[in-house]
Design a protein around this motif. Sequence first.
Motif, PDB file in Angstrom:
ATOM      1  N   MET A   1       0.809  -1.110  -0.073  1.00 45.55           N
ATOM      2  CA  MET A   1      -0.058  -0.148  -0.022  1.00 45.55           C
ATOM      3  C   MET A   1       0.774   1.193   0.179  1.00 45.55           C
ATOM      4  SD  MET A   1      -3.048   1.102   2.853  1.00 45.55           S
ATOM      5  CE  MET A   1      -4.136   0.150   2.055  1.00 45.55           C
ATOM      6  N   GLU A   2       0.442   2.130  -0.786  1.00 39.22           N
ATOM      7  CA  GLU A   2       1.491   3.298  -1.088  1.00 39.22           C
ATOM      8  C   GLU A   2       0.338   4.583  -0.881  1.00 39.22           C
ATOM      9  OE1 GLU A   2       4.031   5.182  -4.479  1.00 39.22           O
ATOM     10  OE2 GLU A   2       4.289   2.962  -3.990  1.00 39.22           O
ATOM     11  N   LEU A   3       0.940   5.517  -0.239  1.00 31.50           N
ATOM     12  CA  LEU A   3       0.187   6.939  -0.286  1.00 31.50           C
ATOM     13  C   LEU A   3       0.493   7.751  -1.652  1.00 31.50           C
ATOM     14  CD1 LEU A   3      -1.678   8.659   1.525  1.00 31.50           C
ATOM     15  CD2 LEU A   3       0.513   9.607   2.311  1.00 31.50           C
ATOM     16  N   SER A   4      -0.496   7.903  -2.330  1.00 29.92           N
ATOM     17  CA  SER A   4      -0.459   8.695  -3.734  1.00 29.92           C
ATOM     18  C   SER A   4      -0.046  10.212  -3.214  1.00 29.92           C
ATOM     19  CB  SER A   4      -1.466   8.204  -4.646  1.00 29.92           C
ATOM     20  OG  SER A   4      -2.677   9.361  -3.916  1.00 29.92           O
ATOM     21  N   CYS A   5       0.494  11.171  -4.181  1.00 24.89           N
ATOM     22  CA  CYS A   5       0.626  12.454  -4.144  1.00 24.89           C
ATOM     23  C   CYS A   5      -0.554  13.158  -3.845  1.00 24.89           C
ATOM     24  CB  CYS A   5       1.379  12.828  -5.163  1.00 24.89           C
ATOM     25  SG  CYS A   5       1.678  14.556  -5.219  1.00 24.89           S
ATOM     26  N   LYS A   6      -1.629  12.510  -4.552  1.00 25.12           N
ATOM     27  CA  LYS A   6      -3.090  13.404  -4.466  1.00 25.12           C
ATOM     28  C   LYS A   6      -3.570  13.177  -2.990  1.00 25.12           C
ATOM     29  CE  LYS A   6      -6.885  11.567  -6.724  1.00 25.12           C
ATOM     30  NZ  LYS A   6      -7.719  11.099  -8.101  1.00 25.12           N
ATOM     31  N   SER A   7      -3.541  11.860  -2.480  1.00 30.96           N
ATOM     32  CA  SER A   7      -3.952  11.518  -1.034  1.00 30.96           C
ATOM     33  C   SER A   7      -3.023  12.362  -0.124  1.00 30.96           C
ATOM     34  CB  SER A   7      -3.851  10.046  -0.783  1.00 30.96           C
ATOM     35  OG  SER A   7      -4.843   9.705  -1.423  1.00 30.96           O
ATOM     36  N   GLU A   8      -1.761  12.492  -0.196  1.00 27.21           N
ATOM     37  CA  GLU A   8      -0.938  13.202   0.497  1.00 27.21           C
ATOM     38  C   GLU A   8      -1.382  14.607   0.553  1.00 27.21           C
ATOM     39  OE1 GLU A   8       3.591  14.532   1.307  1.00 27.21           O
ATOM     40  OE2 GLU A   8       3.356  13.144  -0.348  1.00 27.21           O
ATOM     41  N   TYR A   9      -1.409  15.113  -0.740  1.00 25.57           N
ATOM     42  CA  TYR A   9      -1.987  16.665  -0.595  1.00 25.57           C
ATOM     43  C   TYR A   9      -3.301  16.825  -0.069  1.00 25.57           C
ATOM     44  CZ  TYR A   9       1.623  17.985  -3.909  1.00 25.57           C
ATOM     45  OH  TYR A   9       3.045  18.546  -4.611  1.00 25.57           O
ATOM     46  N   ALA A  10      -4.230  16.005  -0.252  1.00 24.86           N
ATOM     47  CA  ALA A  10      -5.672  16.001   0.509  1.00 24.86           C
ATOM     48  C   ALA A  10      -5.554  16.146   1.924  1.00 24.86           C
ATOM     49  CB  ALA A  10      -6.535  14.836   0.126  1.00 24.86           C
ATOM     50  N   ASP A  88     -12.468   1.531  -2.455  1.00 25.57           N
ATOM     51  CA  ASP A  88     -12.700   0.803  -1.286  1.00 25.57           C
ATOM     52  C   ASP A  88     -11.371  -0.029  -0.550  1.00 25.57           C
ATOM     53  OD1 ASP A  88     -13.639  -0.346   1.153  1.00 25.57           O
ATOM     54  OD2 ASP A  88     -15.273  -1.590   0.200  1.00 25.57           O
ATOM     55  N   LEU A  89     -11.070   0.651   0.368  1.00 28.10           N
ATOM     56  CA  LEU A  89      -9.639   0.002   0.847  1.00 28.10           C
ATOM     57  C   LEU A  89      -9.892  -1.384   1.624  1.00 28.10           C
ATOM     58  CD1 LEU A  89      -7.291   3.055   1.122  1.00 28.10           C
ATOM     59  CD2 LEU A  89      -7.321   1.861  -0.888  1.00 28.10           C
ATOM     60  N   THR A  90     -11.014  -1.340   2.241  1.00 25.72           N
ATOM     61  CA  THR A  90     -11.320  -2.350   2.844  1.00 25.72           C
ATOM     62  C   THR A  90     -11.310  -3.625   2.112  1.00 25.72           C
ATOM     63  OG1 THR A  90     -13.742  -1.835   3.112  1.00 25.72           O
ATOM     64  CG2 THR A  90     -12.157  -0.964   4.628  1.00 25.72           C
ATOM     65  N   ARG A  91     -11.693  -3.760   0.985  1.00 26.48           N
ATOM     66  CA  ARG A  91     -11.985  -4.837   0.038  1.00 26.48           C
ATOM     67  C   ARG A  91     -10.587  -5.508  -0.242  1.00 26.48           C
ATOM     68  NH1 ARG A  91     -12.799  -2.985  -5.053  1.00 26.48           N
ATOM     69  NH2 ARG A  91     -10.892  -3.855  -5.636  1.00 26.48           N
ATOM     70  N   LYS A 109      -1.692 -14.901   1.700  1.00 26.21           N
ATOM     71  CA  LYS A 109      -2.238 -14.583   3.035  1.00 26.21           C
ATOM     72  C   LYS A 109      -1.299 -13.562   3.795  1.00 26.21           C
ATOM     73  CE  LYS A 109      -4.214 -15.777   6.923  1.00 26.21           C
ATOM     74  NZ  LYS A 109      -4.606 -14.518   7.331  1.00 26.21           N
ATOM     75  N   VAL A 110      -0.185 -13.642   3.573  1.00 27.11           N
ATOM     76  CA  VAL A 110       0.703 -12.400   4.354  1.00 27.11           C
ATOM     77  C   VAL A 110       0.350 -11.290   3.613  1.00 27.11           C
ATOM     78  CG1 VAL A 110       3.020 -11.648   4.544  1.00 27.11           C
ATOM     79  CG2 VAL A 110       2.590 -13.979   4.943  1.00 27.11           C
ATOM     80  N   TRP A 111       0.072 -11.002   2.539  1.00 22.53           N
ATOM     81  CA  TRP A 111      -0.085  -9.564   1.680  1.00 22.53           C
ATOM     82  C   TRP A 111      -1.367  -9.204   2.202  1.00 22.53           C
ATOM     83  CZ3 TRP A 111       2.094  -5.946   0.212  1.00 22.53           C
ATOM     84  CH2 TRP A 111       1.437  -4.857  -0.676  1.00 22.53           C
ATOM     85  N   GLN A 112      -2.385 -10.285   2.199  1.00 19.49           N
ATOM     86  CA  GLN A 112      -3.949  -9.563   2.821  1.00 19.49           C
ATOM     87  C   GLN A 112      -3.883  -9.335   4.287  1.00 19.49           C
ATOM     88  OE1 GLN A 112      -5.858 -13.514   1.973  1.00 19.49           O
ATOM     89  NE2 GLN A 112      -6.558 -12.564   0.002  1.00 19.49           N
ATOM     90  N   VAL A 114      -1.021  -7.860   5.716  1.00 22.92           N
ATOM     91  CA  VAL A 114      -0.615  -6.553   5.801  1.00 22.92           C
ATOM     92  C   VAL A 114      -1.568  -5.330   5.164  1.00 22.92           C
ATOM     93  CG1 VAL A 114       1.056  -4.937   4.144  1.00 22.92           C
ATOM     94  CG2 VAL A 114       1.817  -7.502   5.171  1.00 22.92           C
ATOM     95  N   GLN A 115      -2.425  -5.870   4.326  1.00 24.05           N
ATOM     96  CA  GLN A 115      -3.322  -4.800   3.892  1.00 24.05           C
ATOM     97  C   GLN A 115      -4.353  -4.644   5.005  1.00 24.05           C
ATOM     98  OE1 GLN A 115      -4.577  -6.752   0.138  1.00 24.05           O
ATOM     99  NE2 GLN A 115      -3.850  -5.139  -0.847  1.00 24.05           N
TER     100      GLN A 115
END
Length: 146
Positions: A1-10, A88-91, A109-112, A114-115
């Motif tokens: 999961m990465e924070l986009s520039c758009k989300s960071e600015y928001a 929806d990030l919860t998906r 399973k590990v990736w899920q 982490v998310q």
Amino acid sequence: MELSCKSEYALLALLELAQHHNDGQVLQIKEIAAHQSIPDRYLEQLLATLRRQGLVRSQRGAKGGYSLARAPWTISLLDVIQAIEGEDLTRSRELPTADPTPEREVLLKVWQDVQAAAVAILQKTTLQDLCDQQAQQQRANLMYYI
């Protein structure tokens, strides 16, 4: 999961608004943009999206601007990121797999996990938490030792 520039600015813009929430002050785009080093035109688009999503409200006129639509302790980082990214990030997302092997299933399973952990942190962290952490950081930076 990465924070986009758009989300960071928001998030930076909302943090600026959260700091002025208790005094009822509205902030103009140019003020927010200057304090947070965000391009005006881009910020205008982000705030329009946040307004449509019910996170900020706008006030027209010479003394107009933007303010939070809800109290900062009721707006989670997950609310903001989902409003900006439009997903929806919860998906649960799956990794692309050619064929399911035990190794790939373990990685999936590990990736899920982490998310799910990232979503849980974003869901429990509010704009007020960020304001409090920022104030604490500013106090720590002002301290000096003799």
